[in-house]
Design a protein around this motif. Structure first.
Motif, PDB file in Angstrom:
ATOM      1  N   SER A   1       0.789  -1.007  -0.090  1.00 48.97           N
ATOM      2  CA  SER A   1       0.111   0.194  -0.036  1.00 48.97           C
ATOM      3  C   SER A   1       0.890   1.250   0.061  1.00 48.97           C
ATOM      4  CB  SER A   1      -0.990   0.004   1.233  1.00 48.97           C
ATOM      5  OG  SER A   1      -0.035   0.324   2.129  1.00 48.97           O
ATOM      6  N   ILE A   2       0.262   2.452  -0.622  1.00 54.24           N
ATOM      7  CA  ILE A   2       1.181   3.494  -0.482  1.00 54.24           C
ATOM      8  C   ILE A   2       1.008   4.317   0.678  1.00 54.24           C
ATOM      9  CG2 ILE A   2       1.412   5.601  -2.093  1.00 54.24           C
ATOM     10  CD1 ILE A   2       0.463   3.696  -4.582  1.00 54.24           C
ATOM     11  N   LYS A   3       2.124   4.853   1.327  1.00 56.04           N
ATOM     12  CA  LYS A   3       1.935   5.749   2.353  1.00 56.04           C
ATOM     13  C   LYS A   3       2.013   7.140   1.735  1.00 56.04           C
ATOM     14  CE  LYS A   3       4.570   2.616   5.414  1.00 56.04           C
ATOM     15  NZ  LYS A   3       5.166   1.855   4.201  1.00 56.04           N
ATOM     16  N   ARG A   4       1.144   7.910   2.225  1.00 53.81           N
ATOM     17  CA  ARG A   4       1.028   9.358   1.998  1.00 53.81           C
ATOM     18  C   ARG A   4       1.565  10.594   2.791  1.00 53.81           C
ATOM     19  NH1 ARG A   4      -1.490  11.415  -2.206  1.00 53.81           N
ATOM     20  NH2 ARG A   4      -2.361  10.158  -3.869  1.00 53.81           N
ATOM     21  N   ASP A   5       2.142   9.914   3.849  1.00 52.55           N
ATOM     22  CA  ASP A   5       2.592  10.723   4.867  1.00 52.55           C
ATOM     23  C   ASP A   5       3.533  12.015   4.403  1.00 52.55           C
ATOM     24  OD1 ASP A   5       4.398   8.142   6.479  1.00 52.55           O
ATOM     25  OD2 ASP A   5       4.568   9.179   4.533  1.00 52.55           O
ATOM     26  N   ASN A   6       4.242  11.932   3.205  1.00 52.30           N
ATOM     27  CA  ASN A   6       5.160  12.975   2.833  1.00 52.30           C
ATOM     28  C   ASN A   6       4.209  13.654   1.640  1.00 52.30           C
ATOM     29  OD1 ASN A   6       5.121  11.050   1.250  1.00 52.30           O
ATOM     30  ND2 ASN A   6       7.387  11.036   0.836  1.00 52.30           N
ATOM     31  N   ALA A   7       2.907  13.397   1.509  1.00 49.59           N
ATOM     32  CA  ALA A   7       2.265  14.044   0.489  1.00 49.59           C
ATOM     33  C   ALA A   7       2.355  15.447   0.400  1.00 49.59           C
ATOM     34  CB  ALA A   7       0.831  13.716   0.702  1.00 49.59           C
ATOM     35  N   CYS A   8       2.377  16.323   1.729  1.00 50.86           N
ATOM     36  CA  CYS A   8       2.171  17.736   1.745  1.00 50.86           C
ATOM     37  C   CYS A   8       3.329  18.369   1.146  1.00 50.86           C
ATOM     38  CB  CYS A   8       2.063  18.188   3.296  1.00 50.86           C
ATOM     39  SG  CYS A   8       0.429  17.859   3.791  1.00 50.86           S
ATOM     40  N   GLU A   9       4.851  17.774   1.596  1.00 48.42           N
ATOM     41  CA  GLU A   9       5.862  18.092   1.082  1.00 48.42           C
ATOM     42  C   GLU A   9       5.865  18.389  -0.742  1.00 48.42           C
ATOM     43  OE1 GLU A   9      10.066  16.363   1.672  1.00 48.42           O
ATOM     44  OE2 GLU A   9       8.590  16.308   3.418  1.00 48.42           O
ATOM     45  N   ILE A  10       5.190  17.165  -1.206  1.00 54.59           N
ATOM     46  CA  ILE A  10       5.448  17.251  -2.711  1.00 54.59           C
ATOM     47  C   ILE A  10       4.087  17.482  -3.412  1.00 54.59           C
ATOM     48  CG2 ILE A  10       7.656  15.974  -3.162  1.00 54.59           C
ATOM     49  CD1 ILE A  10       5.914  13.522  -2.948  1.00 54.59           C
ATOM     50  N   ALA A  11       3.223  18.388  -2.706  1.00 56.35           N
ATOM     51  CA  ALA A  11       1.934  18.487  -3.239  1.00 56.35           C
ATOM     52  C   ALA A  11       1.786  19.347  -4.578  1.00 56.35           C
ATOM     53  CB  ALA A  11       0.993  19.261  -2.071  1.00 56.35           C
ATOM     54  N   TRP A  12       2.773  19.899  -4.885  1.00 59.73           N
ATOM     55  CA  TRP A  12       2.737  20.693  -6.095  1.00 59.73           C
ATOM     56  C   TRP A  12       3.080  19.762  -7.221  1.00 59.73           C
ATOM     57  CZ3 TRP A  12       7.396  20.221  -8.581  1.00 59.73           C
ATOM     58  CH2 TRP A  12       8.443  19.731  -7.733  1.00 59.73           C
ATOM     59  N   TYR A  13       3.075  18.653  -7.074  1.00 58.15           N
ATOM     60  CA  TYR A  13       3.232  17.550  -8.236  1.00 58.15           C
ATOM     61  C   TYR A  13       1.807  17.338  -8.623  1.00 58.15           C
ATOM     62  CZ  TYR A  13       8.098  16.198  -7.545  1.00 58.15           C
ATOM     63  OH  TYR A  13       9.440  16.129  -7.527  1.00 58.15           O
ATOM     64  N   LYS A  25       8.977   3.768  -6.278  1.00 58.76           N
ATOM     65  CA  LYS A  25       9.587   3.515  -4.836  1.00 58.76           C
ATOM     66  C   LYS A  25       9.366   2.125  -4.149  1.00 58.76           C
ATOM     67  CE  LYS A  25      11.513   6.624  -1.481  1.00 58.76           C
ATOM     68  NZ  LYS A  25      11.093   7.450  -0.651  1.00 58.76           N
ATOM     69  N   GLU A  26       7.917   2.057  -4.070  1.00 63.19           N
ATOM     70  CA  GLU A  26       7.309   0.783  -3.569  1.00 63.19           C
ATOM     71  C   GLU A  26       7.851  -0.559  -4.596  1.00 63.19           C
ATOM     72  OE1 GLU A  26       4.243   1.088  -1.298  1.00 63.19           O
ATOM     73  OE2 GLU A  26       2.893  -0.635  -2.020  1.00 63.19           O
ATOM     74  N   ILE A  27       7.544  -0.330  -5.745  1.00 63.42           N
ATOM     75  CA  ILE A  27       8.128  -1.599  -6.626  1.00 63.42           C
ATOM     76  C   ILE A  27       9.577  -2.025  -6.182  1.00 63.42           C
ATOM     77  CG2 ILE A  27       8.486  -2.334  -8.918  1.00 63.42           C
ATOM     78  CD1 ILE A  27       5.746  -0.623  -9.572  1.00 63.42           C
ATOM     79  N   LEU A  28      10.408  -0.724  -6.317  1.00 65.04           N
ATOM     80  CA  LEU A  28      11.932  -1.105  -6.418  1.00 65.04           C
ATOM     81  C   LEU A  28      12.245  -1.681  -4.790  1.00 65.04           C
ATOM     82  CD1 LEU A  28      13.252   1.823  -8.124  1.00 65.04           C
ATOM     83  CD2 LEU A  28      13.044  -0.661  -8.990  1.00 65.04           C
ATOM     84  N   SER A  29      11.359  -1.063  -3.961  1.00 62.58           N
ATOM     85  CA  SER A  29      12.020  -1.575  -2.288  1.00 62.58           C
ATOM     86  C   SER A  29      11.400  -2.951  -2.094  1.00 62.58           C
ATOM     87  CB  SER A  29      11.654  -0.607  -1.314  1.00 62.58           C
ATOM     88  OG  SER A  29      10.211  -0.350  -1.219  1.00 62.58           O
ATOM     89  N   SER A  30      10.307  -3.578  -2.835  1.00 66.50           N
ATOM     90  CA  SER A  30       9.873  -4.752  -2.761  1.00 66.50           C
ATOM     91  C   SER A  30      10.153  -5.702  -3.400  1.00 66.50           C
ATOM     92  CB  SER A  30       8.458  -4.511  -2.337  1.00 66.50           C
ATOM     93  OG  SER A  30       7.821  -3.825  -3.444  1.00 66.50           O
ATOM     94  N   PHE A  31      10.972  -5.456  -4.604  1.00 71.00           N
ATOM     95  CA  PHE A  31      11.144  -6.452  -5.698  1.00 71.00           C
ATOM     96  C   PHE A  31      12.080  -7.583  -5.486  1.00 71.00           C
ATOM     97  CE2 PHE A  31      14.179  -7.496  -9.338  1.00 71.00           C
ATOM     98  CZ  PHE A  31      13.065  -8.165 -10.168  1.00 71.00           C
ATOM     99  N   ASP A  32      13.089  -7.229  -4.679  1.00 74.27           N
ATOM    100  CA  ASP A  32      14.214  -8.275  -4.455  1.00 74.27           C
ATOM    101  C   ASP A  32      13.239  -9.383  -3.491  1.00 74.27           C
ATOM    102  OD1 ASP A  32      16.508  -8.162  -5.867  1.00 74.27           O
ATOM    103  OD2 ASP A  32      17.158  -6.545  -4.408  1.00 74.27           O
ATOM    104  N   PHE A  33      12.508  -8.947  -2.469  1.00 76.25           N
ATOM    105  CA  PHE A  33      12.085  -9.776  -1.708  1.00 76.25           C
ATOM    106  C   PHE A  33      10.848 -10.678  -2.449  1.00 76.25           C
ATOM    107  CE2 PHE A  33       8.312 -10.946   0.953  1.00 76.25           C
ATOM    108  CZ  PHE A  33       8.936 -12.073   1.813  1.00 76.25           C
ATOM    109  N   ALA A  34      10.308  -9.898  -3.238  1.00 80.31           N
ATOM    110  CA  ALA A  34       8.853 -10.533  -4.084  1.00 80.31           C
ATOM    111  C   ALA A  34       9.441 -11.634  -4.875  1.00 80.31           C
ATOM    112  CB  ALA A  34       8.148  -9.338  -4.785  1.00 80.31           C
ATOM    113  N   LEU A  35      10.688 -11.401  -5.493  1.00 82.76           N
ATOM    114  CA  LEU A  35      11.268 -12.339  -6.333  1.00 82.76           C
ATOM    115  C   LEU A  35      11.876 -13.634  -5.711  1.00 82.76           C
ATOM    116  CD1 LEU A  35      12.032 -12.263  -9.328  1.00 82.76           C
ATOM    117  CD2 LEU A  35      14.285 -11.575  -8.715  1.00 82.76           C
ATOM    118  N   PHE A  36      12.193 -13.346  -4.291  1.00 84.83           N
ATOM    119  CA  PHE A  36      12.581 -14.370  -3.489  1.00 84.83           C
ATOM    120  C   PHE A  36      11.327 -15.186  -3.061  1.00 84.83           C
ATOM    121  CE2 PHE A  36      13.154 -15.407   0.972  1.00 84.83           C
ATOM    122  CZ  PHE A  36      14.125 -16.168   0.893  1.00 84.83           C
TER     123      PHE A  36
END
Ligand code: C2E
Ligand code: MG
Ligand code: MG
Ligand code: MG
Length: 275
Positions: A1-13, A25-36
């Motif tokens: 699930s996507i964490k939105r706690d830093n959403a304010c900081e980058i709200a202009w996107y 970011k989420e895909i990249l951080s979970s990829f290795d474990f997901a493969l394993f």
């Protein structure tokens, strides 16, 4: 699930950019474990001949996520390519396909072929010929049943390297297909130097646009050209009976598309199709 706690900081996107960045970011951080954790699998989409016979399937990656369900390649392939990680997934998928072919030996599915995809990036991270020949040896399967799809983009990124690679793969008994043919801007030029077994015509030609009639002319001549160059032709993205009939009229011999079936889990494919 996507964490939105830093959403304010980058709200202009824009919302899309935000979601995409977090997703990436989420895909990249979970990829290795997901493969394993064996969360990646293959879905099979049947490939059929003009007489309706299913001769094989394309093995397409799916992320069978424990919380989010089945995730389609369009979500993760580009991200993994950009991060130079796609080779890990591709090696895994090729191995799943080889293992499946081994499991089918001596069964009703023993004549089926499986096609796998090679990312353009794989050409720089892997010794492709070595990868495939070692799978053949490991699983004691016939290279004729393991078809290798190289996209037009991959081939045009280094025509000399690919011409040599394709020749070597064919020499070793593999069937080599040029995927998404006609989607790029230097498709024809490349064919002077590339001798593959099959042209896989991009589904873009079949999509309904204002230029439909022009697309049909290009399609017809591409099919003829492939045959004159000694290649077979698969058209992908066939969605209607009308398209199928038109393609048969044009002489196309192999097809793939939702009109026949969507990609499906292996067990479902086995239940539906035997040869
Ligand atoms: P592709 O290799 O051109 O595969 C065909 C894609 O078209 C598949 O999407 C398939 O589900 C879809 N398709 C088939 N028939 C139809 C149709 O009639 N209509 C429409 N609209 N679509 C159709 P999928 O499975 O979502 O894969 C998308 C792309 O992701 C693939 O395109 C391929 O480029 C890439 N991909 C999938 N699996 C792998 C993999 O294991 N490795 C790499 N490197 N790329 C992969
Ligand atoms: Mg899809
Ligand atoms: Mg493909
Ligand atoms: Mg394609």
């Amino acid at each position: 699930s996507i964490k939105r706690d830093n959403a304010c900081e980058i709200a202009w996107y824009s919302d899309d950019m935000l979601v995409n960045a977090l997703l990436e970011k989420e895909i990249l951080s979970s990829f290795d474990f997901a493969l394993f954790d064996q969360q990646f699998g293959i879905y099979l989409q049947p490939q059929i001949r003009a007489n309706g016979e299913v001769y094989g399937a394309e093995a397409l990656a799916r992320w069978l996520h424990p919380e989010n369900g089945v995730i389609e390649p369009e979500v993760f392939i580009k991200v993994l390519e950009k991060a130079d990680l796609i080779y890990k997934l591709d090696k895994y998928v090729w191995e799943l396909a080889a293992r499946q072919l081994a499991a089918w030996k001596g069964t009703e599915w023993s004549k089926m072929s499986l096609s796998v995809n090679v990312s353009p990036k794989d050409l720089y991270y892997l010794d492709i010929k070595k990868e495939f020949t070692s799978l053949i040896e490991k699983y004691k399967i016939d290279p004729l049943h393991l078809n290798i799809e190289l996209t037009e983009t991959a081939v045009t990124s280094d025509v000399n390297k690919c011409a040599k690679l394709i020749a070597e793969l064919r020499q070793s008994g593999f069937i080599v297909e040029i995927d998404d043919f006609g989607s790029g801007y230097s498709s024809l030029n490349m064919l002077k130097d590339i001798n593959a077994d099959v042209l896989k015509i991009d589904m873009g030609f079949l999509r309904r646009t204002d230029n439909h009639e022009r697309a049909m002319v290009i399609l017809r001549y591409t099919i003829d050209m492939a045959y004159e160059l000694g290649m077979g032709v698969i058209t992908e993205g066939v969605e209607t009976k009308e398209q199928f009939e038109k393609l048969i009229e044009m002489g196309c011999e192999m097809f793939q598309g939702f009109y026949f079936d969507e990609p499906m889990p292996v067990e479902m494919f086995e239940k539906k199709y035997k040869r």
